[in-house]
Enzyme design. Sequence first.
Site, PDB file in Angstrom:
ATOM      1  N   ARG A   1       0.865  -1.165   0.018  1.00  0.00           N
ATOM      2  CA  ARG A   1      -0.025  -0.023   0.027  1.00  0.00           C
ATOM      3  C   ARG A   1       0.950   1.242   0.010  1.00  0.00           C
ATOM      4  O   ARG A   1       0.608   2.103  -0.703  1.00  0.00           O
ATOM      5  CB  ARG A   1      -1.083   0.041   1.483  1.00  0.00           C
ATOM      6  CG  ARG A   1      -1.875   1.329   1.300  1.00  0.00           C
ATOM      7  CD  ARG A   1      -2.973   0.943   2.350  1.00  0.00           C
ATOM      8  NE  ARG A   1      -2.387   0.817   3.715  1.00  0.00           N
ATOM      9  CZ  ARG A   1      -2.191   1.852   4.299  1.00  0.00           C
ATOM     10  NH1 ARG A   1      -2.525   3.069   3.929  1.00  0.00           N
ATOM     11  NH2 ARG A   1      -1.756   1.725   5.683  1.00  0.00           N
ATOM     12  N   PHE A   2       1.722   1.232   0.928  1.00  0.00           N
ATOM     13  CA  PHE A   2       2.561   2.507   0.822  1.00  0.00           C
ATOM     14  C   PHE A   2       3.677   2.550  -0.423  1.00  0.00           C
ATOM     15  O   PHE A   2       3.697   3.858  -0.737  1.00  0.00           O
ATOM     16  CB  PHE A   2       3.889   2.173   1.899  1.00  0.00           C
ATOM     17  CG  PHE A   2       3.273   2.418   3.224  1.00  0.00           C
ATOM     18  CD1 PHE A   2       1.960   2.562   3.645  1.00  0.00           C
ATOM     19  CD2 PHE A   2       4.213   2.099   4.539  1.00  0.00           C
ATOM     20  CE1 PHE A   2       1.464   2.660   4.996  1.00  0.00           C
ATOM     21  CE2 PHE A   2       3.667   2.439   5.755  1.00  0.00           C
ATOM     22  CZ  PHE A   2       2.393   2.602   6.104  1.00  0.00           C
TER      23      PHE A   2
ATOM     24  N   SER B   1      15.024   1.407   5.087  1.00  0.00           N
ATOM     25  CA  SER B   1      13.536   1.741   5.501  1.00  0.00           C
ATOM     26  C   SER B   1      12.528   0.319   5.535  1.00  0.00           C
ATOM     27  O   SER B   1      11.638   0.439   5.868  1.00  0.00           O
ATOM     28  CB  SER B   1      12.668   2.846   4.673  1.00  0.00           C
ATOM     29  OG  SER B   1      12.738   2.275   3.384  1.00  0.00           O
TER      30      SER B   1
ATOM     31  N   ARG C   1      -6.341  -0.850  -4.451  1.00  0.00           N
ATOM     32  CA  ARG C   1      -5.776   0.186  -4.831  1.00  0.00           C
ATOM     33  C   ARG C   1      -4.661  -0.474  -5.838  1.00  0.00           C
ATOM     34  O   ARG C   1      -4.013  -1.296  -5.687  1.00  0.00           O
ATOM     35  CB  ARG C   1      -4.888   0.973  -3.942  1.00  0.00           C
ATOM     36  CG  ARG C   1      -3.813   2.289  -4.352  1.00  0.00           C
ATOM     37  CD  ARG C   1      -3.402   2.864  -3.174  1.00  0.00           C
ATOM     38  NE  ARG C   1      -4.770   3.821  -2.375  1.00  0.00           N
ATOM     39  CZ  ARG C   1      -4.609   4.148  -1.277  1.00  0.00           C
ATOM     40  NH1 ARG C   1      -3.498   3.769  -0.453  1.00  0.00           N
ATOM     41  NH2 ARG C   1      -5.634   4.635  -0.820  1.00  0.00           N
TER      42      ARG C   1
ATOM     43  N   ARG D   1      16.371   0.621  -4.038  1.00  0.00           N
ATOM     44  CA  ARG D   1      17.594   0.467  -3.463  1.00  0.00           C
ATOM     45  C   ARG D   1      17.823  -0.770  -3.057  1.00  0.00           C
ATOM     46  O   ARG D   1      17.154  -1.267  -2.253  1.00  0.00           O
ATOM     47  CB  ARG D   1      17.563   1.576  -2.345  1.00  0.00           C
ATOM     48  CG  ARG D   1      18.981   1.736  -1.543  1.00  0.00           C
ATOM     49  CD  ARG D   1      19.039   3.014  -0.632  1.00  0.00           C
ATOM     50  NE  ARG D   1      17.853   2.918   0.187  1.00  0.00           N
ATOM     51  CZ  ARG D   1      18.049   3.743   1.306  1.00  0.00           C
ATOM     52  NH1 ARG D   1      18.834   4.858   1.330  1.00  0.00           N
ATOM     53  NH2 ARG D   1      17.139   4.298   2.234  1.00  0.00           N
TER      54      ARG D   1
ATOM     55  N   GLU E   1      27.098   8.614   1.444  1.00  0.00           N
ATOM     56  CA  GLU E   1      26.798   8.887   3.148  1.00  0.00           C
ATOM     57  C   GLU E   1      27.719   8.098   3.758  1.00  0.00           C
ATOM     58  O   GLU E   1      27.732   7.935   5.005  1.00  0.00           O
ATOM     59  CB  GLU E   1      25.456   7.890   3.169  1.00  0.00           C
ATOM     60  CG  GLU E   1      25.462   6.716   2.605  1.00  0.00           C
ATOM     61  CD  GLU E   1      24.218   5.868   2.900  1.00  0.00           C
ATOM     62  OE1 GLU E   1      23.201   6.659   3.302  1.00  0.00           O
ATOM     63  OE2 GLU E   1      23.943   4.940   2.170  1.00  0.00           O
TER      64      GLU E   1
ATOM     65  N   GLY F   1      23.142  12.780   2.739  1.00  0.00           N
ATOM     66  CA  GLY F   1      22.265  12.537   3.839  1.00  0.00           C
ATOM     67  C   GLY F   1      22.978  12.472   5.220  1.00  0.00           C
ATOM     68  O   GLY F   1      23.986  12.153   5.599  1.00  0.00           O
ATOM     69  N   PHE F   2      22.489  13.454   6.135  1.00  0.00           N
ATOM     70  CA  PHE F   2      23.121  13.790   7.497  1.00  0.00           C
ATOM     71  C   PHE F   2      23.443  12.769   8.195  1.00  0.00           C
ATOM     72  O   PHE F   2      24.555  12.648   9.091  1.00  0.00           O
ATOM     73  CB  PHE F   2      22.319  14.922   8.081  1.00  0.00           C
ATOM     74  CG  PHE F   2      22.765  15.185   9.625  1.00  0.00           C
ATOM     75  CD1 PHE F   2      24.080  15.988   9.667  1.00  0.00           C
ATOM     76  CD2 PHE F   2      22.250  14.869  10.487  1.00  0.00           C
ATOM     77  CE1 PHE F   2      24.632  16.212  11.103  1.00  0.00           C
ATOM     78  CE2 PHE F   2      22.591  15.129  11.890  1.00  0.00           C
ATOM     79  CZ  PHE F   2      24.000  15.777  12.109  1.00  0.00           C
ATOM     80  N   LEU F   3      22.190  11.883   8.603  1.00  0.00           N
ATOM     81  CA  LEU F   3      22.336  10.875   9.571  1.00  0.00           C
ATOM     82  C   LEU F   3      23.718   9.795   9.399  1.00  0.00           C
ATOM     83  O   LEU F   3      24.288   9.699  10.048  1.00  0.00           O
ATOM     84  CB  LEU F   3      20.971  10.135   9.835  1.00  0.00           C
ATOM     85  CG  LEU F   3      19.900  11.188  10.125  1.00  0.00           C
ATOM     86  CD1 LEU F   3      18.416  10.304  10.350  1.00  0.00           C
ATOM     87  CD2 LEU F   3      20.227  11.894  11.453  1.00  0.00           C
ATOM     88  N   ASP F   4      23.401   9.067   8.390  1.00  0.00           N
ATOM     89  CA  ASP F   4      24.380   8.074   8.217  1.00  0.00           C
ATOM     90  C   ASP F   4      25.629   8.676   8.011  1.00  0.00           C
ATOM     91  O   ASP F   4      26.569   7.976   8.498  1.00  0.00           O
ATOM     92  CB  ASP F   4      23.958   7.192   6.727  1.00  0.00           C
ATOM     93  CG  ASP F   4      23.317   5.858   7.204  1.00  0.00           C
ATOM     94  OD1 ASP F   4      23.653   5.352   7.996  1.00  0.00           O
ATOM     95  OD2 ASP F   4      22.171   5.672   6.591  1.00  0.00           O
TER      96      ASP F   4
ATOM     97  N   PRO G   1       8.872  13.082   2.855  1.00  0.00           N
ATOM     98  CA  PRO G   1       8.274  12.092   3.773  1.00  0.00           C
ATOM     99  C   PRO G   1       7.014  11.539   3.402  1.00  0.00           C
ATOM    100  O   PRO G   1       6.416  10.694   3.737  1.00  0.00           O
ATOM    101  CB  PRO G   1       8.093  12.690   5.346  1.00  0.00           C
ATOM    102  CG  PRO G   1       8.000  14.077   5.045  1.00  0.00           C
ATOM    103  CD  PRO G   1       8.716  14.416   3.639  1.00  0.00           C
TER     104      PRO G   1
ATOM    105  N   ASP H   1      14.090   6.226   9.691  1.00  0.00           N
ATOM    106  CA  ASP H   1      14.644   4.887   9.245  1.00  0.00           C
ATOM    107  C   ASP H   1      15.871   4.565  10.098  1.00  0.00           C
ATOM    108  O   ASP H   1      16.189   5.084  11.032  1.00  0.00           O
ATOM    109  CB  ASP H   1      14.899   4.877   7.778  1.00  0.00           C
ATOM    110  CG  ASP H   1      15.993   5.764   7.256  1.00  0.00           C
ATOM    111  OD1 ASP H   1      16.720   6.259   8.263  1.00  0.00           O
ATOM    112  OD2 ASP H   1      16.162   5.948   6.086  1.00  0.00           O
TER     113      ASP H   1
END
Length: 759
Positions: A164-165, A314, A351, A378, A469, A494-497, A578, A667
Amino acid sequence: QSSARSERPRAMLRTIGRLAVPIARRAPQRCGNLTFLRMLSATVDFGNLKVDAKLAALVKDEIAPGTKIDEAAFWASFEKLVADLAPTNAALMKKRDDIQKQIDDWHHAHKGPKVDMVEYKAFLTSIGYLVPPELDATITTANVDPEIASVPGPQLVCPIDNARFILNAANARWGSLLDALYGTDVISKEGGAEPGKGYNPVRGAKVFEELHKLLDEIFPLSGGSYASATSFTVKNNKLVVAVGTGETGLRDRSQFVGYTEAGGEVSSVLLKNNGLHFDILIDRTHAIGKGHKAGVKDVVAESALSAIADCEDSVAAVDAEDKITCYRNWAGLMKGNLSASMNKGGSTVVRGLNPDRVYKTPLGSSLTLPGRVVLLVRNVGFHINTDAVLHNGKQIPEHFLDAMVTTLASMHDLADRPGLKNSRTGSIYIVKPKMHGPEEVALASTLFARVEEALFLPKNTIKMGIMDEERRTSCNLSACMAQAKERVAFINTGFLDRTGDEIHTSFEAGPFLPKAEIKQQPWIQAYEDNNVDTGIKLKLPGRGQIGKGMWAAPDNMKQMLKEKIGHPMAGANTAWTPSPTAATLHALHYHRCDVFARQAEIAKRPMAKVEDILTIPLLTRKLNEEEVQKELDNNIQGLLGYVVRWVGQGVGCSKVPDIHDVQLMEDRATLRISSQHVANWLRHGITNKEQVMDTMRKMAAVVDNQNASDPNYVPMAPSFDGIEFKAACDMIFMGKETPNGLTEATLIRRRREHKAAHK
């Protein structure tokens, strides 16, 4: 001494972590208080491969038919690929460890927060961490879809294990601006304009006021305002807008590119700016349209142009069962027949993928626009192995399997068949995460070439996305891109990784600044600028995307509208959002900013300096007790809030409340930065194990309370002995020994343990 003490656990994690050995798959045995449950499933033999029986059936019965690829030949080619390339993969993983140990040793010998940059660069060059730049290389990637090559716009990232997502993401090409404005905080609630359960005409009036302003700004009329428009017609191949007692048209007539008719009247007006479209929908009988002077019932904006269907950060895919779900959904997308059922208003709704949109051009010919985004997929990183396929009894690199199966599934999209298509240029887009330096990019390129050969695809059918990253990739980005110069179609930051790897790489250099302050240091801006500078220098624009990271707060759209225009202004022709609604709003930034013009301006500035990228954001002052505790609370609450869903529920991406109850789209990267930051402070005495454990227990109670309404949630307090809590402890207290600070080893091991315990 520290290095010697850590060598044994590091070696253990190297085995368990990179191989992701599922300790819960052993025959029943006692080990302390833990009973390991036998979870072995049937396998099918293909030469020296043992393939999970259900995975083999998926390939045979659902993916291969229609591709002209024989099942036996598929697995035979894959066996040869694994035999040839797995040793290289293993050698590159060992090189990561060897380089990290050399860096650790160097910092042991060079104590202090100040690093001699000349000496540091010379050292990094001597160990092969820094390689000569290849700024004269030119990207020559061909047959790239315009959504990736030449039209800037938003991008979504969505877990592929939720049908669905991922359908929502695929259908996010077009989004209602009225819904995006009405349903978010962009429109104030003041003056009786609360959203409520039913339609609020006061709020609706505010929405149309904002909408008219947007139309006046982006598609200005020669005279008057859209607020005064009473009708839209087409006369002599031109758009005519009735305003008051007169008529007007577009100031730039070329912006009118199409329309539709119903009952002899114009029912929609298609406008175009900077490659993106607005579709003004007109229906005077509609509940909304009959209240508008010109009958406008909505304005649909072209929103996300591309989306990454994610098999990596994710999703919580830990075994063959989970991978089958991922591969089946990707195959459905590539066949154009993926569907998902949902309950809406007490009724079951099915859907599927949206059809294309058809218009009449001003000159009377037909114009068809895609109804869906262009999808990339990915794959997982080099460091994860899987037992879904064994080669000579050993696990194989999971990204090999991802590449082979997702490409086979993508062949349905390349086939000459009726129905919905993803790529209109005959390309397959695979994003490669967490690569360290040009040698790993070279292996990825070789892998793609071998997959193409095995599946009889033309050379360079598979396009590569390079996630910038990891620190060694950032410092050598031009050399990385040069290794895939005929394939690369995407780079991003990407900041986090990236910060997680920054901390782990320089773990022994000293304690790091609090996370909010790390963002303000020279290295992060240099890193962001270098990605754009290098992409432009190697002539990626027009052939691929230069991307920026996620806006993590899906409920704070007003602030996003204010800030995220910084991404296209920085030279990025895509950035992550997002949600589909966020993509609709972020698309406005690409109307306001001509990205290619910005890139032309940026090309004139000096390139970012590698010395700035290498500047380590170390703590240079003494923190007080309140500052330390606040940072620990923030890190540990975020870590626990995410890990309970990943390990306990198998949810890899969701809205997770932060310590202030602000919903953030999180994530796996959240875990890496948070666990590495706490582990670094432990190592350098900013905190201690007792304080960390006290904070873990305190924040577990907070997270329990935040999830109290979830019927599937199992509280961590008061026992604090659940698998989820233990997983969080593992990531922190083994953070230094974990290769590259990556959390997948712990998550996979603990998630499999959880699945075994709840069979």
